[in-house]
Design a protein around this motif. Structure first.
Motif, PDB file in Angstrom:
ATOM      1  N   VAL A  94       0.794  -0.841   0.049  1.00  0.00           N
ATOM      2  CA  VAL A  94      -0.590   0.163  -0.226  1.00  0.00           C
ATOM      3  C   VAL A  94       0.801   1.424  -0.113  1.00  0.00           C
ATOM      4  CG1 VAL A  94      -1.955  -1.431   1.381  1.00  0.00           C
ATOM      5  CG2 VAL A  94      -0.329  -0.434   2.502  1.00  0.00           C
ATOM      6  N   HIS A  95       1.708   1.329  -0.021  1.00  0.00           N
ATOM      7  CA  HIS A  95       2.661   2.398   0.335  1.00  0.00           C
ATOM      8  C   HIS A  95       3.024   2.428  -1.323  1.00  0.00           C
ATOM      9  CE1 HIS A  95       6.557   4.578   1.240  1.00  0.00           C
ATOM     10  NE2 HIS A  95       5.914   5.243   2.041  1.00  0.00           N
ATOM     11  N   GLN A  96       3.055   1.664  -2.062  1.00  0.00           N
ATOM     12  CA  GLN A  96       2.719   1.936  -3.377  1.00  0.00           C
ATOM     13  C   GLN A  96       1.686   2.138  -4.518  1.00  0.00           C
ATOM     14  OE1 GLN A  96       5.549  -1.367  -5.259  1.00  0.00           O
ATOM     15  NE2 GLN A  96       5.663  -1.832  -3.136  1.00  0.00           N
ATOM     16  N   GLU A  97       1.050   2.484  -3.612  1.00  0.00           N
ATOM     17  CA  GLU A  97      -0.133   2.829  -4.379  1.00  0.00           C
ATOM     18  C   GLU A  97      -1.356   3.917  -3.436  1.00  0.00           C
ATOM     19  OE1 GLU A  97      -1.853  -1.770  -5.024  1.00  0.00           O
ATOM     20  OE2 GLU A  97      -2.417  -0.929  -2.955  1.00  0.00           O
TER      21      GLU A  97
ATOM     22  N   THR B 299      -9.735   6.469  10.528  1.00  0.00           N
ATOM     23  CA  THR B 299      -9.515   8.322  10.493  1.00  0.00           C
ATOM     24  C   THR B 299      -8.682   8.259  12.173  1.00  0.00           C
ATOM     25  OG1 THR B 299     -11.647   8.682  10.954  1.00  0.00           O
ATOM     26  CG2 THR B 299     -10.976   8.898   8.950  1.00  0.00           C
ATOM     27  N   LEU B 300      -8.658   7.451  13.242  1.00  0.00           N
ATOM     28  CA  LEU B 300      -7.987   7.915  14.304  1.00  0.00           C
ATOM     29  C   LEU B 300      -6.640   8.681  14.138  1.00  0.00           C
ATOM     30  CD1 LEU B 300      -8.429   4.749  16.609  1.00  0.00           C
ATOM     31  CD2 LEU B 300      -9.382   7.450  16.744  1.00  0.00           C
ATOM     32  N   PRO B 301      -6.099   8.340  13.116  1.00  0.00           N
ATOM     33  CA  PRO B 301      -4.541   8.835  12.990  1.00  0.00           C
ATOM     34  C   PRO B 301      -4.746  10.784  12.413  1.00  0.00           C
ATOM     35  CG  PRO B 301      -4.305   7.201  11.529  1.00  0.00           C
ATOM     36  CD  PRO B 301      -5.424   7.214  12.445  1.00  0.00           C
ATOM     37  N   LEU B 302      -5.830  11.071  11.965  1.00  0.00           N
ATOM     38  CA  LEU B 302      -6.347  12.243  11.350  1.00  0.00           C
ATOM     39  C   LEU B 302      -6.518  13.106  12.744  1.00  0.00           C
ATOM     40  CD1 LEU B 302      -8.703  12.159   8.180  1.00  0.00           C
ATOM     41  CD2 LEU B 302      -5.475  11.898   8.482  1.00  0.00           C
ATOM     42  N   LEU B 303      -6.622  12.437  13.555  1.00  0.00           N
ATOM     43  CA  LEU B 303      -7.253  13.134  15.354  1.00  0.00           C
ATOM     44  C   LEU B 303      -6.352  14.213  15.602  1.00  0.00           C
ATOM     45  CD1 LEU B 303      -9.413  11.255  17.114  1.00  0.00           C
ATOM     46  CD2 LEU B 303     -10.201  12.761  15.041  1.00  0.00           C
ATOM     47  N   GLY B 304      -5.923  15.437  15.519  1.00  0.00           N
ATOM     48  CA  GLY B 304      -4.920  16.235  16.149  1.00  0.00           C
ATOM     49  C   GLY B 304      -3.442  16.831  14.552  1.00  0.00           C
ATOM     50  N   GLN B 305      -4.369  16.338  13.297  1.00  0.00           N
ATOM     51  CA  GLN B 305      -4.054  16.562  12.587  1.00  0.00           C
ATOM     52  C   GLN B 305      -4.305  18.251  11.900  1.00  0.00           C
ATOM     53  OE1 GLN B 305      -1.390  15.540  10.692  1.00  0.00           O
ATOM     54  NE2 GLN B 305      -0.759  14.100  12.154  1.00  0.00           N
TER      55      GLN B 305
ATOM     56  N   THR C 195      -2.475   9.466   3.925  1.00  0.00           N
ATOM     57  CA  THR C 195      -3.257   7.238   3.477  1.00  0.00           C
ATOM     58  C   THR C 195      -2.574   6.553   4.345  1.00  0.00           C
ATOM     59  OG1 THR C 195      -3.397   9.547   2.108  1.00  0.00           O
ATOM     60  CG2 THR C 195      -3.397   6.690   1.839  1.00  0.00           C
ATOM     61  N   PHE C 196      -1.069   6.549   4.374  1.00  0.00           N
ATOM     62  CA  PHE C 196       0.172   5.595   4.675  1.00  0.00           C
ATOM     63  C   PHE C 196      -0.448   5.113   6.426  1.00  0.00           C
ATOM     64  CE2 PHE C 196       3.396   3.230   6.678  1.00  0.00           C
ATOM     65  CZ  PHE C 196       3.620   2.296   5.797  1.00  0.00           C
ATOM     66  N   ARG C 197      -0.775   6.037   7.127  1.00  0.00           N
ATOM     67  CA  ARG C 197      -1.117   6.251   8.516  1.00  0.00           C
ATOM     68  C   ARG C 197      -1.815   5.066   8.729  1.00  0.00           C
ATOM     69  NH1 ARG C 197       1.183  12.193  11.513  1.00  0.00           N
ATOM     70  NH2 ARG C 197       2.819  11.330  10.885  1.00  0.00           N
ATOM     71  N   MET C 198      -3.231   5.998   8.008  1.00  0.00           N
ATOM     72  CA  MET C 198      -4.739   6.178   8.081  1.00  0.00           C
ATOM     73  C   MET C 198      -4.838   4.661   8.128  1.00  0.00           C
ATOM     74  SD  MET C 198      -6.967   8.622   6.356  1.00  0.00           S
ATOM     75  CE  MET C 198      -6.285   9.243   5.740  1.00  0.00           C
ATOM     76  N   ARG C 199      -3.926   3.590   6.679  1.00  0.00           N
ATOM     77  CA  ARG C 199      -4.038   2.347   6.453  1.00  0.00           C
ATOM     78  C   ARG C 199      -3.782   1.277   6.960  1.00  0.00           C
ATOM     79  NH1 ARG C 199      -2.681   3.016  -0.154  1.00  0.00           N
ATOM     80  NH2 ARG C 199      -4.716   3.424  -0.752  1.00  0.00           N
TER      81      ARG C 199
ATOM     82  N   GLY D 156      -5.962  -5.332   2.201  1.00  0.00           N
ATOM     83  CA  GLY D 156      -5.627  -5.977   3.617  1.00  0.00           C
ATOM     84  C   GLY D 156      -5.610  -4.723   4.359  1.00  0.00           C
ATOM     85  N   ALA D 157      -4.921  -3.371   4.113  1.00  0.00           N
ATOM     86  CA  ALA D 157      -5.122  -2.369   5.103  1.00  0.00           C
ATOM     87  C   ALA D 157      -5.583  -0.800   4.699  1.00  0.00           C
ATOM     88  CB  ALA D 157      -3.079  -1.574   4.804  1.00  0.00           C
ATOM     89  N   PHE D 158      -6.462  -1.119   3.752  1.00  0.00           N
ATOM     90  CA  PHE D 158      -7.691  -0.149   2.756  1.00  0.00           C
ATOM     91  C   PHE D 158      -8.395   0.162   3.342  1.00  0.00           C
ATOM     92  CE2 PHE D 158      -6.491  -1.537  -1.603  1.00  0.00           C
ATOM     93  CZ  PHE D 158      -5.394  -0.802  -2.213  1.00  0.00           C
ATOM     94  N   VAL D 159      -8.817   1.399   3.434  1.00  0.00           N
ATOM     95  CA  VAL D 159      -9.793   2.431   4.316  1.00  0.00           C
ATOM     96  C   VAL D 159     -11.039   1.778   3.898  1.00  0.00           C
ATOM     97  CG1 VAL D 159     -10.200   4.314   5.950  1.00  0.00           C
ATOM     98  CG2 VAL D 159      -7.970   4.299   5.054  1.00  0.00           C
ATOM     99  N   THR D 160     -11.650   0.436   3.720  1.00  0.00           N
ATOM    100  CA  THR D 160     -12.933   0.616   3.486  1.00  0.00           C
ATOM    101  C   THR D 160     -12.982  -0.077   4.227  1.00  0.00           C
ATOM    102  OG1 THR D 160     -11.067  -1.407   1.852  1.00  0.00           O
ATOM    103  CG2 THR D 160     -12.188   0.549   1.064  1.00  0.00           C
TER     104      THR D 160
END
Length: 670
Positions: A29-32, A69-75, A111-115, A159-163
């Motif tokens: 996913v780092h490449q996507e 979206t937990l990693p977005l909190l505070g951003q 995106t990577f953090r959320m995944r 496996g890691a998409f935010v879906t």
């Protein structure tokens, strides 16, 4: 707990495999780039945290969106203002704007953090698969099942998409496994765990409602086959009570994820359209059922919108299969998808397990039923659906089959006399599975086995999230940089929900079916030259319901000069794209008609026909403008041209379009 699970080597082996699992997904996913649906999920999830608004993406329940979206909190994010558009348009567009407001690198980091947050659910799934196979068949089967899952291309792809797909696979399996444990040894604790698991599944994806018939069917098997040796009547009463308890706990868990609030949106905000309007396309019994649940507020409003959306999508959406576009789905679509997108090693192990049952070596009937009845029901329902756009929609089936195949394979290994031979056979098939998966890296989305040509050929048979879910923009950017491409054209599957310019790709956008659906005009010339990139999903034109409507169908017979991540094809030369060039004029004509400006609408429609006389939509727009001006005889000619074009369509598309044209023709009769 059995002693083998305490052995350091067993624990180390499980941890190592889960680590390999996580690293494969993370490096992939780092490449996507952001996929088609992720921006929609991300914006909705973030707004749930910030404003408790459950109305921006009601077609999916909250769990995976909130986790991702937990990693977005505070951003320090820039939040677009609500433009009061159709809720899907609002979430898709605002999600892209929010993520890319500070540039592509910041968006990729977020995106990577959320995944990685959502990756935790995939790891949990791996652990559950091992534990279930271990409990059912022993430690050897546990490792076979885990290896199958860890190297399953379809699970790795999502496996890691935010879906929701891996999430629902995890909690589907967890629910059935928890109910299995309750049936073996009934207790209040195990009942509560089963209820929590079902609740998490319901809070992940609407397809989890299928757990109801699955658990009822499994309970019926428990009564009929008397696995615990209980008297049938007593056993039935206990299971009915258990199912009722599971249902109550699950519904409470579901309500908890909506904050125990019925209304989808906070305060005075309301969803548009209303639920009564949104269920209108459904079958009467479906619509009445959903409105009845709304009337008595049995389930949250947002969840009910999602149920309506799922049923509307399942009742009819175009598909692409084996090189052809179909107006609706095909009953045999998903069985064939299983054959195309499973590794040969995996299929071999499933067949080996079936053979073990037939030969009498595999007789763990309770376990066999718990591993085959749920995926059987799931597959049957999928086959009746017309939503044929991706293997991800049957992802839970692979999970159950991993454990079933492992149990059957291990039964052969433990068989008397030939155990070494079968151990080698199982090892060989596992090696085939692992090597096929490794060779596909990182193009797991487009995976197909070698009998179908591998990932580079999957686009000939399947589309959408089977090959191209708009995940290739990072790879496209790398391709254009490496080839020194500074000027190009790009028909990108997710445009305008996602833009190639967001990733610094120097291509001018070509219109796509989704630019029509989002009503975004993208004027282009009828002739283009140079480098042209086309997403496989756009090239098939399946979203339009007929290849006759596809503005890029001429490319289908051309040999691309390159392919990017199995889903973007590259062409060089000079190309005629009149239908694509006419689209913006058709859109403008329709807009002017809505604003009661028929003269301007006629001018735009005439220009569209001049560019693309064989465009069905251009001829229809011309007829509509002429009717608005009272020039019915001329309109009849335009509709007649459209009727001739309809005759060249696929049979299913003709069924859809013939009544449309006939209805338009009726307007020309004085």
């Amino acid at each position: 707990m059995n002693k083998p699970l305490r052995r350091p080597l067993v624990l180390a082996g499980v941890c190592l495999l889960l680590l390999v699992f996580g690293l494969q997904i993370a490096f992939t996913v780092h490449q996507e780039s952001l996929t088609w649906d992720e921006g929609d999920h991300i914006f909705a999830g973030y707004m749930m945290w910030k404003t408790h608004d459950y109305g921006l993406n009601p077609e999916h329940p909250p769990l995976m969106k909130l986790l991702g979206t937990l990693p977005l909190l505070g951003q320090p994010l820039t939040i677009p203002s609500d433009q009061h558009r159709y809720f899907k348009t609002e979430a898709y567009m605002d999600g892209r704007e929010m993520l890319f407001a500070k540039g592509p690198e910041y968006a990729k980091m977020l995106t990577f953090r959320m995944r990685m947050a959502n990756l935790t659910v995939a790891i949990l799934l791996g652990l559950l698969v091992f534990l279930a196979a271990y409990e059912m068949f022993g430690v050897g089967a546990g490792f076979v099942a885990l290896v199958l899952l860890v190297f399953e291309p379809n699970v790795l792809a999502h496996g890691a998409f935010v879906t929701t797909d891996v999430g629902v696979s995890c909690f589907f399996f967890a629910s059935v496994y928890a109910f299995y444990r309750y049936c073996k040894v009934p207790s209040v604790g195990r009942l509560v765990v089963a209820g929590l698991a079902v609740g998490l599944a319901l809070a992940t994806k609407h397809s989890a409602v299928l757990l109801l018939p699955m658990l009822v069917a499994l309970a019926a098997c428990e009564v009929v086959f008397r696995f615990n040796g209980d008297e049938r009547g007593k056993r039935a009463l206990r299971l009915v009570g258990g199912l009722a308890g599971v249902a109550v706990i699950a519904v409470v868990v579901l309500w908890a994820f909506y904050g125990f609030r019925y209304n989808a949106r906070p305060g005075a905000l309301r969803l548009d359209p209303t639920l009564a309007q949104y269920v209108m396309p459904l079958k009467p019994v479906e619509a009445k059922g959903i409105l009845l649940l709304a009337k008595y507020r049995v389930l949250p409003e947002s969840y009910l919108y999602g149920l309506a959306d799922v049923r509307a999508m399942a009742n009819g959406m175009p598909s692409y299969f084996m090189g052809k576009v179909y107006e609706h789905g095909l009953w045999y679509y998903f069985p064939v998808v299983l054959l195309i997108k499973s590794t040969l090693g995996f299929l071999g192990l499933v067949l080996l397990a079936v053979a073990a049952v037939i030969a009498g070596w595999f007789r763990r009937w309770r376990e066999i039923l718990f591993l085959t009845v749920p995926p059987g029901i799931y597959l049957f329902v999928a086959m009746t659906s017309h939503l044929n756009i991706g293997a991800r929609h049957i992802l839970p089936i692979w999970v159950f089959l991993c454990v079933f195949a492992a149990g059957g394979a291990w039964a052969w290994v433990e068989s008397r006399g030939w155990n070494k031979v079968w151990a080698y056979a199982v090892g060989f098939l596992l090696a085939m599975h692992v090597s096929a998966s490794a060779l596909a890296y990182p193009n797991y989305m487009a995976y197909s086995n070698v009998l179908w040509g591998g990932p580079s050929q999957t686009h000939k048979y399947l589309t959408d999230s089977n090959t191209d879910w708009a995940q290739q923009l990072i790879a496209v950017k790398k391709y254009t940089d490496e080839h020194g491409i500074k000027d190009c054209w790009f028909a990108y599957f997710a445009n305008p929900g996602l833009l190639s310019a967001d990733y610094g790709i120097p291509c001018k956008p070509l219109p796509t079916p989704d630019s029509l659906f989002f009503d975004v005009q993208q004027p282009v010339p009828a002739t283009i030259e140079g480098t042209v990139l086309i997403s496989e999903g756009t090239l098939t034109g399946f979203e339009l319901g007929s290849n006759v409507l596809n503005p890029y169908r001429e490319f289908q017979g051309l040999q691309p000069v390159g392919q990017i991540q199995g889903g973007v094809l590259v062409y060089e030369g000079k190309f005629e794209i009149p239908i694509a060039a006419a689209w913006s004029h058709v859109q403008q004509s329709e807009a002017l008609l809505k604003h009661k400006q028929p003269e301007g609408a006629l001018a735009e429609a005439q220009q569209a026909v001049a560019i693309a006389p064989n465009s069905l939509t251009a001829q229809m727009a011309l007829g509509d403008a002429l009717v608005a001006l009272g020039r019915k005889d001329e309109a009849k000619v335009a509709y007649a041209q459209a009727a001739e074009l309809v005759k060249t369509m696929e049979p299913g598309a003709q069924e859809e379009w013939v009544p449309r044209v006939q209805k338009k023709m009726a307007q020309t009769v004085s």
